[in-house]
Design a protein around this motif. Structure first.
Motif, short mmCIF file in Angstrom:
data_model
loop_
_atom_site.label_atom_id
_atom_site.label_comp_id
_atom_site.label_asym_id
_atom_site.label_seq_id
_atom_site.Cartn_x
_atom_site.Cartn_y
_atom_site.Cartn_z
N LYS A 22 14.27 -5.88 -7.18
CA LYS A 22 14.37 -4.78 -6.84
C LYS A 22 15.90 -4.47 -7.01
CE LYS A 22 10.22 -3.61 -8.00
NZ LYS A 22 10.60 -3.90 -9.47
N THR A 23 17.29 -5.21 -7.18
CA THR A 23 18.32 -5.26 -7.77
C THR A 23 18.47 -3.71 -8.43
OG1 THR A 23 18.29 -6.56 -9.72
CG2 THR A 23 18.59 -7.68 -7.39
N ARG A 24 18.11 -3.52 -9.33
CA ARG A 24 18.38 -2.26 -10.43
C ARG A 24 18.21 -0.81 -9.79
NH1 ARG A 24 15.29 -3.14 -15.38
NH2 ARG A 24 16.15 -1.57 -15.92
N ILE A 37 11.35 -1.02 -0.18
CA ILE A 37 10.74 -0.44 -1.33
C ILE A 37 9.70 -1.55 -2.00
CG2 ILE A 37 11.01 0.89 -3.44
CD1 ILE A 37 13.34 2.35 -1.81
N ALA A 38 10.52 -1.78 -2.51
CA ALA A 38 9.75 -3.48 -3.27
C ALA A 38 8.47 -3.77 -2.93
CB ALA A 38 10.45 -4.60 -3.15
N VAL A 39 7.81 -4.40 -1.38
CA VAL A 39 6.68 -4.24 -1.03
C VAL A 39 6.36 -2.95 -0.54
CG1 VAL A 39 5.80 -4.45 1.71
CG2 VAL A 39 7.71 -6.23 0.63
N GLY A 199 3.00 10.34 -9.18
CA GLY A 199 2.12 10.73 -7.82
C GLY A 199 1.96 9.13 -7.12
N VAL A 200 2.93 8.73 -6.81
CA VAL A 200 3.12 7.47 -5.59
C VAL A 200 2.07 7.10 -4.55
CG1 VAL A 200 4.91 6.80 -6.76
CG2 VAL A 200 4.93 7.95 -4.67
N GLY A 201 1.82 6.27 -4.34
CA GLY A 201 0.84 6.19 -3.14
C GLY A 201 1.10 5.87 -1.40
N ALA A 202 0.38 6.18 -0.40
CA ALA A 202 1.14 6.13 0.95
C ALA A 202 2.10 5.24 0.54
CB ALA A 202 0.39 6.23 1.62
N PHE A 203 1.77 4.21 1.13
CA PHE A 203 3.08 3.23 0.95
C PHE A 203 4.68 3.78 0.69
CE2 PHE A 203 -0.83 0.59 2.03
CZ PHE A 203 0.06 0.45 3.33
N THR A 204 4.39 4.02 -0.53
CA THR A 204 5.47 4.16 -1.16
C THR A 204 6.21 5.45 -0.92
OG1 THR A 204 4.89 2.85 -3.25
CG2 THR A 204 7.02 4.54 -3.33
#
Length: 218
Positions: A22-24, A37-39, A199-204
């Motif tokens: 996620k370099t951007r 964040i990527a994970v 709506g993102v998931g719990a990990f995010t």
């Protein structure tokens, strides 16, 4: 509810969890935050995929040690061979073909934090009508998922202009709403904002809350 006789799928999820991920999303974020964040994106993507009624197995292709704590007999984590995104996908597809019973293989990119299991089930139901199919990303130029029914060869063509590349290779575009979490991959802060509206998931949610608590992102 999906009947037990309905066709089932193995889903391959490539995940880059290193500091190169996620370099951007750079700028205010450290390398460690971007990897975190990527994970988190990947965990939410995998959770949604594994909960989908039409999915029987999930194969995660990632760097050694990343997501090693996933503990589910229907999720296989294998080491990325280090040959780029399409190389990782091909490696996962080969693993999917080594004895697991299924009616098709799908490749789902690991940066879909707003993915819902029912959205994936709907897409896989549509995919049954085609030997090869794909789901374009929200912008319409990239690809968030490709599929191949049993007996069809699946060749990944991810990268710039991948939607047109997959179409040219014989993949049929599926009729998925552009506002679906299945189409909202996240590479930029604008895309992240859109995913949060969906709506993102719990990990995010947890990863963003931890980073925002230190005021590293708005």
């Amino acid at each position: 509810m999906t009947d037990v006789t309905d066709p089932r799928w193995t889903v391959v999820v490539p995940v880059k969890g290193s500091i190169d991920a996620k370099t951007r999303l750079g700028g205010e974020l450290s390398d460690g935050d971007r990897a975190r964040i990527a994970v988190a994106f990947a965990r939410d993507t995998i959770a949604a995929a594994s909960a989908a009624l039409r999915v029987v197995h999930v194969i995660v292709v990632t760097e050694p040690g990343t997501l090693a704590d996933l503990d589910d007999p229907d999720i296989l984590v294998i080491d990325d061979p280090g040959t780029g995104l399409n190389g990782a996908v091909r490696f996962g597809i080969r693993a999917a073909q080594m004895g697991w019973r299924h009616d098709g293989v799908a490749v789902l990119l690991g940066d879909l934090p707003a993915l819902r299991s029912d959205d994936l089930d709907e897409a896989l139901a549509q995919a049954l009508a085609h030997p090869l199919s794909f789901v374009p990303d929200a912008e319409g130029t990239g690809t968030s998922m490709i599929t191949a029914a049993l007996g069809s060869d699946l060749e990944p063509l991810f990268g710039p202009g991948s939607a047109e590349a997959h179409r040219a290779a014989g993949h049929r575009p599926l009729g998925i709403d552009p506002a679906s979490g299945l189409r909202r991959d996240v590479d930029t802060f604008d895309a992240l904002a859109e995913a949060e509206v969906l709506g993102v998931g719990a990990f995010t949610q947890a990863a963003l809350a931890a980073i925002r608590s230190t005021e590293r992102i708005a």
